[in-house]
Design an enzyme around this catalytic site. Sequence first.
Site, short mmCIF file in Angstrom:
data_model
loop_
_atom_site.label_atom_id
_atom_site.label_comp_id
_atom_site.label_asym_id
_atom_site.label_seq_id
_atom_site.Cartn_x
_atom_site.Cartn_y
_atom_site.Cartn_z
N TYR A 192 57.99 60.83 33.56
CA TYR A 192 59.27 59.91 33.35
C TYR A 192 60.07 60.33 34.69
O TYR A 192 60.73 59.36 35.66
CB TYR A 192 59.97 59.88 32.30
CG TYR A 192 61.22 59.23 32.25
CD1 TYR A 192 61.52 57.99 32.47
CD2 TYR A 192 62.77 59.97 32.63
CE1 TYR A 192 62.79 57.40 32.40
CE2 TYR A 192 63.75 59.43 32.67
CZ TYR A 192 63.93 57.93 32.44
OH TYR A 192 65.05 57.57 32.63
N GLU A 202 68.06 54.68 25.77
CA GLU A 202 69.24 55.43 25.79
C GLU A 202 70.19 55.40 24.60
O GLU A 202 70.47 56.45 24.28
CB GLU A 202 70.00 55.10 27.09
CG GLU A 202 69.25 55.45 28.46
CD GLU A 202 69.08 56.95 28.67
OE1 GLU A 202 69.51 57.94 28.03
OE2 GLU A 202 68.39 57.29 29.86
N TRP A 222 65.92 63.53 24.86
CA TRP A 222 65.23 62.40 25.46
C TRP A 222 63.77 62.53 25.42
O TRP A 222 62.84 61.28 25.16
CB TRP A 222 65.60 62.47 27.03
CG TRP A 222 64.82 61.23 27.86
CD1 TRP A 222 64.30 61.39 28.76
CD2 TRP A 222 65.09 59.76 27.84
NE1 TRP A 222 63.93 60.02 29.42
CE2 TRP A 222 64.43 59.11 28.66
CE3 TRP A 222 66.04 59.23 26.63
CZ2 TRP A 222 64.50 57.92 28.84
CZ3 TRP A 222 65.94 57.68 26.87
CH2 TRP A 222 65.11 57.07 27.90
#
Length: 186
Positions: free
Chosen positions: A16, A38, A46
């Site tokens: 990512y 998010e 995350w």
Amino acid sequence: MTQCLWPQSSPLMQTYHDEEWCRPSYDDRYIFEMLTLEGAQAGLSWNIVLAKREAYQAAFNNFDIEYCAGLSDEDLEAIKENYTVIKHLSKLQSVRTNAQAVLKIQKEFSSFSDFLWRFVEFEPIINNWENDTQIPAQSLLSVQISKDLKKRGFKFVGPVITYSFLQAIGMVDDHIRSCKFHTLNR
């Protein structure tokens, strides 16, 4: 070159970081996906969200905005029960709420991208941090955009989530200066 330290905890995070994080995007579908993910992260890591990303893509028809805006309460309950998404009902409901708000913005500004990028005059903010500890959790910009989004009915868009979102869509480049993925090093 020294790279950002935060993604080194997993291959998923590293991919990512290397391929998406802080790279400017103007695609409304992708921007909506990042806004959703998010928001799902609130209170979680995350890494957990990225591990569930494919399930989110399947559950929400690859983040088709019109599809998400039309989801019923029953649809959202079925997603909660049948997909390996984060099971927080308010977060799932925010996907529909936020999609409906995006559709209104698209009518007013022609695209969600144009609405957001106008806050930075269509140029990303390129920071020059020396190390990861200098990267803020929020900024004056994220506070401003958060307030605007909330006023327009968006959910799970506090200043900290919004700052991460701005990084995710490349409106802010927070790679440390020595990272090979920093804008000035690519």
